[in-house]
Design a protein around this motif. Structure first.
Motif, PDB file in Angstrom:
ATOM      1  N   LYS A 107      23.407  -0.155  15.281  1.00  0.00           N
ATOM      2  CA  LYS A 107      22.528  -1.108  14.601  1.00  0.00           C
ATOM      3  C   LYS A 107      21.987  -2.147  15.586  1.00  0.00           C
ATOM      4  O   LYS A 107      20.848  -2.595  15.464  1.00  0.00           O
ATOM      5  N   ASP A 108      22.822  -2.508  16.554  1.00  0.00           N
ATOM      6  CA  ASP A 108      22.426  -3.563  17.496  1.00  0.00           C
ATOM      7  C   ASP A 108      21.536  -3.068  18.625  1.00  0.00           C
ATOM      8  O   ASP A 108      21.064  -3.875  19.423  1.00  0.00           O
ATOM      9  N   SER A 109      21.352  -1.753  18.765  1.00  0.00           N
ATOM     10  CA  SER A 109      20.617  -1.273  19.937  1.00  0.00           C
ATOM     11  C   SER A 109      19.428  -0.380  19.610  1.00  0.00           C
ATOM     12  O   SER A 109      18.758   0.098  20.524  1.00  0.00           O
ATOM     13  N   VAL A 110      19.155  -0.144  18.322  1.00  0.00           N
ATOM     14  CA  VAL A 110      18.014   0.716  17.966  1.00  0.00           C
ATOM     15  C   VAL A 110      17.118  -0.052  16.995  1.00  0.00           C
ATOM     16  O   VAL A 110      17.603  -0.632  16.025  1.00  0.00           O
ATOM     17  N   VAL A 111      15.818  -0.052  17.268  1.00  0.00           N
ATOM     18  CA  VAL A 111      14.846  -0.701  16.369  1.00  0.00           C
ATOM     19  C   VAL A 111      14.167   0.405  15.556  1.00  0.00           C
ATOM     20  O   VAL A 111      13.609   1.347  16.126  1.00  0.00           O
ATOM     21  N   ASP A 112      14.242   0.292  14.241  1.00  0.00           N
ATOM     22  CA  ASP A 112      13.696   1.354  13.391  1.00  0.00           C
ATOM     23  C   ASP A 112      12.168   1.393  13.474  1.00  0.00           C
ATOM     24  O   ASP A 112      11.491   0.379  13.329  1.00  0.00           O
ATOM     25  N   ALA A 113      11.642   2.600  13.674  1.00  0.00           N
ATOM     26  CA  ALA A 113      10.206   2.760  13.924  1.00  0.00           C
ATOM     27  C   ALA A 113       9.363   2.631  12.664  1.00  0.00           C
ATOM     28  O   ALA A 113       8.154   2.421  12.762  1.00  0.00           O
ATOM     29  N   ASP A 114       9.958   2.749  11.502  1.00  0.00           N
ATOM     30  CA  ASP A 114       9.184   2.514  10.279  1.00  0.00           C
ATOM     31  C   ASP A 114       9.254   1.047   9.873  1.00  0.00           C
ATOM     32  O   ASP A 114       8.279   0.491   9.370  1.00  0.00           O
ATOM     33  N   ALA A 115      10.406   0.427  10.102  1.00  0.00           N
ATOM     34  CA  ALA A 115      10.545  -0.994   9.749  1.00  0.00           C
ATOM     35  C   ALA A 115       9.724  -1.860  10.709  1.00  0.00           C
ATOM     36  O   ALA A 115       9.206  -2.896  10.320  1.00  0.00           O
ATOM     37  N   ASP A 116       9.627  -1.428  11.968  1.00  0.00           N
ATOM     38  CA  ASP A 116       8.873  -2.197  12.961  1.00  0.00           C
ATOM     39  C   ASP A 116       7.940  -1.230  13.702  1.00  0.00           C
ATOM     40  O   ASP A 116       8.334  -0.614  14.686  1.00  0.00           O
ATOM     41  N   ARG A 117       6.724  -1.087  13.186  1.00  0.00           N
ATOM     42  CA  ARG A 117       5.791  -0.091  13.718  1.00  0.00           C
ATOM     43  C   ARG A 117       5.413  -0.398  15.168  1.00  0.00           C
ATOM     44  O   ARG A 117       5.076   0.509  15.919  1.00  0.00           O
ATOM     45  N   LEU A 118       5.523  -1.660  15.554  1.00  0.00           N
ATOM     46  CA  LEU A 118       5.093  -2.036  16.895  1.00  0.00           C
ATOM     47  C   LEU A 118       6.180  -1.769  17.949  1.00  0.00           C
ATOM     48  O   LEU A 118       5.907  -1.269  19.032  1.00  0.00           O
ATOM     49  N   HIS A 119       7.418  -2.132  17.625  1.00  0.00           N
ATOM     50  CA  HIS A 119       8.482  -2.064  18.638  1.00  0.00           C
ATOM     51  C   HIS A 119       9.500  -0.947  18.397  1.00  0.00           C
ATOM     52  O   HIS A 119      10.429  -0.793  19.189  1.00  0.00           O
ATOM     53  N   GLY A 120       9.364  -0.218  17.294  1.00  0.00           N
ATOM     54  CA  GLY A 120      10.382   0.758  16.928  1.00  0.00           C
ATOM     55  C   GLY A 120      10.683   1.748  18.045  1.00  0.00           C
ATOM     56  O   GLY A 120       9.783   2.228  18.735  1.00  0.00           O
ATOM     57  N   GLY A 133      13.404   4.207  17.478  1.00  0.00           N
ATOM     58  CA  GLY A 133      14.257   5.245  16.912  1.00  0.00           C
ATOM     59  C   GLY A 133      14.255   5.113  15.401  1.00  0.00           C
ATOM     60  O   GLY A 133      13.353   4.494  14.826  1.00  0.00           O
ATOM     61  N   PHE A 134      15.277   5.672  14.761  1.00  0.00           N
ATOM     62  CA  PHE A 134      15.340   5.657  13.305  1.00  0.00           C
ATOM     63  C   PHE A 134      16.747   5.251  12.876  1.00  0.00           C
ATOM     64  O   PHE A 134      17.724   5.892  13.263  1.00  0.00           O
ATOM     65  N   VAL A 135      16.821   4.169  12.118  1.00  0.00           N
ATOM     66  CA  VAL A 135      18.114   3.680  11.651  1.00  0.00           C
ATOM     67  C   VAL A 135      18.258   4.100  10.190  1.00  0.00           C
ATOM     68  O   VAL A 135      17.414   3.751   9.350  1.00  0.00           O
ATOM     69  N   MET A 136      19.291   4.885   9.887  1.00  0.00           N
ATOM     70  CA  MET A 136      19.510   5.340   8.510  1.00  0.00           C
ATOM     71  C   MET A 136      19.609   4.128   7.578  1.00  0.00           C
ATOM     72  O   MET A 136      20.225   3.130   7.930  1.00  0.00           O
ATOM     73  N   LYS A 137      19.005   4.260   6.378  1.00  0.00           N
ATOM     74  CA  LYS A 137      19.074   3.115   5.449  1.00  0.00           C
ATOM     75  C   LYS A 137      20.454   3.039   4.814  1.00  0.00           C
ATOM     76  O   LYS A 137      20.931   1.964   4.469  1.00  0.00           O
ATOM     77  N   THR A 138      21.091   4.177   4.632  1.00  0.00           N
ATOM     78  CA  THR A 138      22.456   4.183   4.112  1.00  0.00           C
ATOM     79  C   THR A 138      23.283   5.122   4.989  1.00  0.00           C
ATOM     80  O   THR A 138      22.772   6.097   5.536  1.00  0.00           O
ATOM     81  N   ALA A 139      24.570   4.825   5.096  1.00  0.00           N
ATOM     82  CA  ALA A 139      25.443   5.600   5.984  1.00  0.00           C
ATOM     83  C   ALA A 139      26.000   6.808   5.234  1.00  0.00           C
ATOM     84  O   ALA A 139      27.201   6.939   5.053  1.00  0.00           O
ATOM     85  N   ASP A 140      25.112   7.695   4.783  1.00  0.00           N
ATOM     86  CA  ASP A 140      25.581   8.865   4.044  1.00  0.00           C
ATOM     87  C   ASP A 140      24.561   9.996   4.198  1.00  0.00           C
ATOM     88  O   ASP A 140      23.569   9.854   4.927  1.00  0.00           O
ATOM     89  N   ALA A 141      24.820  11.111   3.508  1.00  0.00           N
ATOM     90  CA  ALA A 141      23.961  12.288   3.667  1.00  0.00           C
ATOM     91  C   ALA A 141      22.519  11.971   3.276  1.00  0.00           C
ATOM     92  O   ALA A 141      21.571  12.413   3.943  1.00  0.00           O
ATOM     93  N   ALA A 142      22.327  11.183   2.218  1.00  0.00           N
ATOM     94  CA  ALA A 142      20.968  10.850   1.787  1.00  0.00           C
ATOM     95  C   ALA A 142      20.262  10.008   2.850  1.00  0.00           C
ATOM     96  O   ALA A 142      19.080  10.233   3.153  1.00  0.00           O
ATOM     97  N   GLY A 143      20.988   9.078   3.428  1.00  0.00           N
ATOM     98  CA  GLY A 143      20.405   8.235   4.474  1.00  0.00           C
ATOM     99  C   GLY A 143      20.048   9.057   5.697  1.00  0.00           C
ATOM    100  O   GLY A 143      19.025   8.818   6.354  1.00  0.00           O
ATOM    101  N   PHE A 144      20.877  10.045   6.021  1.00  0.00           N
ATOM    102  CA  PHE A 144      20.603  10.893   7.187  1.00  0.00           C
ATOM    103  C   PHE A 144      19.370  11.762   6.932  1.00  0.00           C
ATOM    104  O   PHE A 144      18.467  11.844   7.764  1.00  0.00           O
ATOM    105  N   GLU A 145      19.330  12.354   5.742  1.00  0.00           N
ATOM    106  CA  GLU A 145      18.188  13.212   5.411  1.00  0.00           C
ATOM    107  C   GLU A 145      16.879  12.413   5.455  1.00  0.00           C
ATOM    108  O   GLU A 145      15.881  12.844   6.034  1.00  0.00           O
ATOM    109  N   ASP A 146      16.910  11.235   4.867  1.00  0.00           N
ATOM    110  CA  ASP A 146      15.722  10.380   4.860  1.00  0.00           C
ATOM    111  C   ASP A 146      15.276  10.070   6.292  1.00  0.00           C
ATOM    112  O   ASP A 146      14.088  10.139   6.617  1.00  0.00           O
ATOM    113  N   ALA A 147      16.222   9.756   7.170  1.00  0.00           N
ATOM    114  CA  ALA A 147      15.865   9.406   8.546  1.00  0.00           C
ATOM    115  C   ALA A 147      15.304  10.619   9.286  1.00  0.00           C
ATOM    116  O   ALA A 147      14.351  10.507  10.066  1.00  0.00           O
ATOM    117  N   VAL A 148      15.894  11.798   9.040  1.00  0.00           N
ATOM    118  CA  VAL A 148      15.395  13.011   9.707  1.00  0.00           C
ATOM    119  C   VAL A 148      13.969  13.313   9.223  1.00  0.00           C
ATOM    120  O   VAL A 148      13.084  13.641  10.030  1.00  0.00           O
TER     121      VAL A 148
END
Ligand code: ADP
Ligand code: GLC
Length: 486
Positions: A409-422, A424-439
């Protein structure tokens, strides 16, 4: 300051995980800041160390503690103090485990001895003529008793002669828990065997001892420093850490940019930088060929380099893998660990030989070539104190998909949350649904070439070097010294 950095592993000499990388790099960054740092570690059998031997001192045996030698070696990277005691450290297997994978039976004694020698170097009677550490920095449970022995032995000294004890928690899941009877063998004073000292549910915990007797505690990311004070992440030590909150600091690990730099990395098929991303393609093609995957430029190639344990969330990858492959994705995994994960990954590779490659070795060269050749790194860890591969992958132009925990969490900037500096992709939830969404989000971004390159460059332009973190360690050392000297 004279800093003794005590550790059970140090890259490039011995490494089983991220602690090895940190031990190889942080001491160098501290030296760059003008401090005098020595890295104390066991002289394991078969270990290759290039460098100049500067001296050697004999440590006489005392009681049941064996005689040993401390050999000072100036290597091209760090100054090593090798603790040579063949009866304890020269044997088959790794630093912690025998060839069959079970712990060495005498780990408490082996690492208790390492800790004792570390503490001795913090005393005016140091075995290293004239070199008394100001700070004894113990890493993880194998060095956990160093702050305890130090606190015991320094107590009669005048305040000005006391060294500080600092401990860094790299992973609180590993605590060095042994039967209480071990405390006799380790000569832990009687009054320190209770629950306000080393006692942990009837056993003794080396890490708990370190937390109680250090002048400062650090862990390897700010978020993990918060997490380990909660029941969900503290693995039974959250109460102790809450009580010791005033001396706990989270400092994000850095990466060794002399080793992990795609412009100069000698292990790569093709060097490249943010300005010539096209050159990266040669690494992807070479990786696909090496792993016998379909030679398909457009396939989105995912990668994992990891210990294969439940910590790392590999089961989430396995669960989604059939759908990812259906979507045209490829996956390369490099890792070693739990047999059930080996079997499941092996089966996936057999089912999809042109799309999935499973490699069960410890292979530094392949690790570098995976970072340089894949499109996207996967690290959906259940918990991750810091994690280094998500930083390596950003530096190598492979945006990572990570869980929203610890250092990830401290070293990756989510590319959808921050279109300018993103980056990588940070899962919104720490589970299978969060992983699928990020993929799925990563697939969408990859389909837009310009956008993907911006995400790659954002990661490559970030500064993950050690210098800033080393300065934070220095402030912690100063505070610890002030506490030790009252
Ligand atoms: P951890 O310390 O929890 O295993 P980190 O991400 O901090 O996780 O560090 C892991 C380090 O070990 C990285 O440098 C990674 O590249 C390396 N590593 C892990 N498994 C392997 C492997 N099978 N081969 C080569 N390097 C590996
Ligand atoms: C541990 C953690 C990892 C961290 C490493 C170095 O092995 O699991 O997250 O990066 O230590 O601090």
């Amino acid at each position: 300051m004279k800093i003794l950095f005590a550790t059970p592993e140090c890259a490039p000499f011995v490494k089983t995980g991220g602690l090895g990388d940190v031990s190889g790099a942080l001491p160098q960054a501290l030296e760059r800041l003008g401090h005098d740092v020595r890295v104390l570690m066991p002289a394991y059998g078969g270990m290759k160390v290039d460098g100049d031997v500067e001296g050697s001192v004999d440590l006489p045996g005392e009681g049941h503690w064996p005689a040993a030698q401390l050999i000072t070696v100036q290597t091209p990277t760090v100054k090593l103090l090798l603790l040579s005691c063949p009866a304890l450290f020269d044997r088959a297997g790794g630093p912690y485990v025998a060839p069959g994978g079970q712990d060495h039976h005498d780990n408490a004694f082996r690492f208790g001895f390492l800790s004792r020698v570390a503490a001795r170097i913090g005393l005016p009677s140091t075995p290293l003529a004239g070199w008394q550490a100001d700070v004894v920095h113990a890493n993880d449970w194998p060095c956990g008793l160093a702050p305890l022995y130090l606190a015991d032995w320094r107590s009669p000294l005048p305040r000005g002669q006391r060294a500080a004890g600092v401990v860094t928690i790299h992973n609180i899941a590993f605590q060095g828990i042994f039967p209480m009877a071990t405390a006799d063998v380790l000569q832990i004073p009687w009054h320190w065997r209770g629950m306000d000292a080393v006692e942990f549910w009837g056993q003794m915990s080396m890490l708990k001892g370190a937390l109680q007797f250090s002048d400062a505690i650090t862990t390897v990311s700010p978020t993990y420093a918060d997490e380990i004070r909660t029941e969900a992440f503290g693995v039974g030590l959250h109460g102790v850490l809450q009580a010791q909150s005033h001396k706990l600091t989270g400092i994000l690990n850095g990466i060794d940019t002399a080793v992990w730099n795609p412009r100069t990395d000698p292990l790569l098929v093709q060097n490249f930088g943010a300005a010539d991303l096209a050159a990266r393609q040669a690494n992807k093609a070479a990786l696909q060929a090496h792993c016998a995957l379909a030679l398909d430029r457009s396939a989105m190639l995912f990668g994992v380099v990891s210990r294969l344990t439940s910590q790392k969330g590999i089961d989430l990858v396995l669960q989604l893998l059939p759908r990812m492959v259906e979507h045209g994705a490829q996956l390369v995994v490099l890792g070693q660990g739990e047999p059930w994960l080996h079997e499941a990954l092996q089966a996936a590779a057999q089912r999809h030989p042109r799309s999935v490659s499973a490699n069960f070795a410890f292979d530094e060269g392949l690790a570098h070539n995976i970072e340089a050749g894949i499109d996207c790194f996967l690290m959906p860890s259940r918990f991750e104190p810091c994690g280094l591969n998500q930083m390596y992958s950003q530096a190598y132009g492979a945006p990572p998909i990570v869980a929203p925990t610890g250092g990830l969490k401290d070293s990756v900037v989510d590319a959808d949350a921050d279109r300018l500096h993103g980056s990588g992709f940070v899962m919104k939830t720490a589970d299978a649904a969060g992983f699928e969404d990020a993929v799925l989000r990563a697939f969408a971004a990859f389909a837009d070439k310009d956008r993907w390159q911006r995400i790659q460059r954002n990661g490559m332009d970030r500064d993950f070097g050690w210098d800033r973190s080393a300065q934070q360690y220095v402030r912690v050392y100063e505070a610890a010294l002030a506490a030790a000297r009252g």
